[in-house]
Write a protein that holds these residues in place. Structure first.
Motif, mmCIF file in Angstrom:
data_model
loop_
_atom_site.group_PDB
_atom_site.id
_atom_site.type_symbol
_atom_site.label_atom_id
_atom_site.label_comp_id
_atom_site.label_asym_id
_atom_site.label_seq_id
_atom_site.Cartn_x
_atom_site.Cartn_y
_atom_site.Cartn_z
ATOM 1 N N VAL A 181 0.833 -1.197 0.000
ATOM 2 C CA VAL A 181 0.000 0.000 0.000
ATOM 3 C C VAL A 181 0.868 1.248 0.000
ATOM 4 O O VAL A 181 1.773 1.398 0.827
ATOM 5 C CB VAL A 181 -0.930 0.015 1.235
ATOM 6 C CG1 VAL A 181 -1.756 1.295 1.267
ATOM 7 C CG2 VAL A 181 -1.854 -1.207 1.223
ATOM 8 N N THR B 199 -8.515 4.680 5.648
ATOM 9 C CA THR B 199 -8.307 3.866 4.442
ATOM 10 C C THR B 199 -7.664 2.533 4.798
ATOM 11 O O THR B 199 -8.079 1.476 4.295
ATOM 12 C CB THR B 199 -7.423 4.621 3.441
ATOM 13 O OG1 THR B 199 -8.104 5.804 3.007
ATOM 14 C CG2 THR B 199 -7.099 3.751 2.227
ATOM 15 N N TYR C 177 -9.250 -1.182 4.406
ATOM 16 C CA TYR C 177 -8.494 -2.138 3.600
ATOM 17 C C TYR C 177 -8.263 -3.445 4.350
ATOM 18 O O TYR C 177 -8.311 -4.533 3.766
ATOM 19 C CB TYR C 177 -7.157 -1.505 3.214
ATOM 20 C CG TYR C 177 -6.197 -2.411 2.487
ATOM 21 C CD1 TYR C 177 -6.443 -2.842 1.187
ATOM 22 C CD2 TYR C 177 -5.008 -2.819 3.093
ATOM 23 C CE1 TYR C 177 -5.544 -3.663 0.514
ATOM 24 C CE2 TYR C 177 -4.101 -3.632 2.435
ATOM 25 C CZ TYR C 177 -4.381 -4.051 1.141
ATOM 26 O OH TYR C 177 -3.488 -4.863 0.499
ATOM 27 N N LYS D 161 -10.719 -6.297 3.884
ATOM 28 C CA LYS D 161 -10.691 -6.951 2.573
ATOM 29 C C LYS D 161 -9.526 -7.909 2.406
ATOM 30 O O LYS D 161 -9.402 -8.566 1.375
ATOM 31 C CB LYS D 161 -10.642 -5.895 1.456
ATOM 32 C CG LYS D 161 -11.729 -4.832 1.524
ATOM 33 C CD LYS D 161 -13.127 -5.412 1.488
ATOM 34 C CE LYS D 161 -14.193 -4.344 1.243
ATOM 35 N NZ LYS D 161 -14.161 -3.238 2.208
ATOM 36 N N THR D 162 -8.651 -7.985 3.423
ATOM 37 C CA THR D 162 -7.492 -8.888 3.341
ATOM 38 C C THR D 162 -7.642 -10.108 4.241
ATOM 39 O O THR D 162 -6.709 -10.923 4.319
ATOM 40 C CB THR D 162 -6.190 -8.151 3.741
ATOM 41 O OG1 THR D 162 -6.250 -7.789 5.126
ATOM 42 C CG2 THR D 162 -5.988 -6.902 2.897
ATOM 43 N N VAL E 24 -10.347 -7.013 -5.138
ATOM 44 C CA VAL E 24 -9.926 -5.831 -4.385
ATOM 45 C C VAL E 24 -8.844 -5.158 -5.203
ATOM 46 O O VAL E 24 -7.708 -5.616 -5.254
ATOM 47 C CB VAL E 24 -9.402 -6.212 -2.994
ATOM 48 C CG1 VAL E 24 -8.999 -4.950 -2.235
ATOM 49 C CG2 VAL E 24 -10.453 -6.997 -2.225
ATOM 50 N N SER F 42 -7.070 -2.478 -4.978
ATOM 51 C CA SER F 42 -5.882 -1.907 -4.371
ATOM 52 C C SER F 42 -4.926 -2.941 -3.834
ATOM 53 O O SER F 42 -3.831 -2.638 -3.395
ATOM 54 C CB SER F 42 -6.284 -0.961 -3.225
ATOM 55 O OG SER F 42 -6.980 -1.675 -2.224
ATOM 56 N N LYS F 43 -5.334 -4.185 -3.879
ATOM 57 C CA LYS F 43 -4.512 -5.235 -3.287
ATOM 58 C C LYS F 43 -3.515 -5.774 -4.299
ATOM 59 O O LYS F 43 -3.852 -6.148 -5.394
ATOM 60 C CB LYS F 43 -5.424 -6.363 -2.801
ATOM 61 C CG LYS F 43 -4.719 -7.457 -2.045
ATOM 62 C CD LYS F 43 -5.748 -8.408 -1.504
ATOM 63 C CE LYS F 43 -5.082 -9.559 -0.803
ATOM 64 N NZ LYS F 43 -6.036 -10.528 -0.308
#
Length: 207
Positions: free
Chosen positions: A49, A96, A100, A103-104, A201, A203-204
């Motif tokens: 990130v 943020t 996040y 979602k992990t 996801v 951004s992952k």
């Protein structure tokens, strides 16, 4: 005004300016502590990130001082495998990163994560002050209201206790042992389960 008075005033202004700069610099850097199962994977997810400068694997929440990996993995110390994440809040916000985090992981599993079961592999968010507690609770409420699955979320929000960094060989394991790490992550079914729960996801990334 005498020369001595001028020197005193100049020195005082310099100290004030230096203090302000130090304060601003400190305010830009924060840490967040989360447990999401295997700390190798959590470290990998968060170091991808933008704005995160470091993620340190370690142990938190137990009753044994200076625990070793062998002690924690025996599941008798009460510790979680956790990660302490340092970030620049001018690049990425606490909110943020909190959003996040969900979602992990699989926040519906009260017994561990994916192929790893037992106390060390349970999930949690550890707040270090009242602001973090409020942000974490707001993030949890938002996820509960918008989650794309029917199962209950069981991940707790807890007050942080002493964080013990893990042994050196655990730090950045995913970069030191990329093949072993990739095999472990795949065989444990982490990404397939996350995709099933959350979908893609964007951004992952995984290094």
């Amino acid at each position: 005004m005498t020369i001595i008075s001028r020197l005193k005033m100049t020195l005082g202004l310099t100290l004030i300016a230096s203090t302000a700069l130090i304060g601003n610099s400190y305010a830009q850097t924060q840490t967040i502590i989360v447990a999401g199962g295997c700390f190798w994977c959590v470290e990998s997810d968060f170091e991808a990130v933008e704005g995160v400068s470091e993620a340190v694997s370690g142990y938190i929440g137990g009753h044994t001082k200076n625990p070793t990996y062998k002690q924690v993995s025996s599941k008798n110390t009460g510790h979680y495998e956790a990660v302490k994440i340092t970030f620049d809040d001018e690049v990425v916000s606490l909110e943020t990163l909190s959003d996040y985090f969900w979602k992990t992981i699989d926040p519906t599993d009260a017994n561990g994560q994916f192929c790893d079961k037992g106390g060390p592999y349970k999930t949690a968010m550890f707040y270090q002050d009242a602001e973090q507690q409020a942000v974490f609770e707001a993030s949890l409420a938002k996820v509960k209201a918008n989650k794309p699955f029917s199962e209950d979320i069981v991940t707790p929000i807890l007050a942080a206790t002493k964080f013990y960094p893990a042994e050196d060989y655990h730090q950045d394991y995913y970069t030191k042992n990329p093949k072993r790490y990739s095999y472990y992550r795949f065989s444990c079914g982490r990404d397939s389960k996350i995709k099933k729960l959350w979908g893609s996801v964007e951004s992952k990334k995984h290094k």
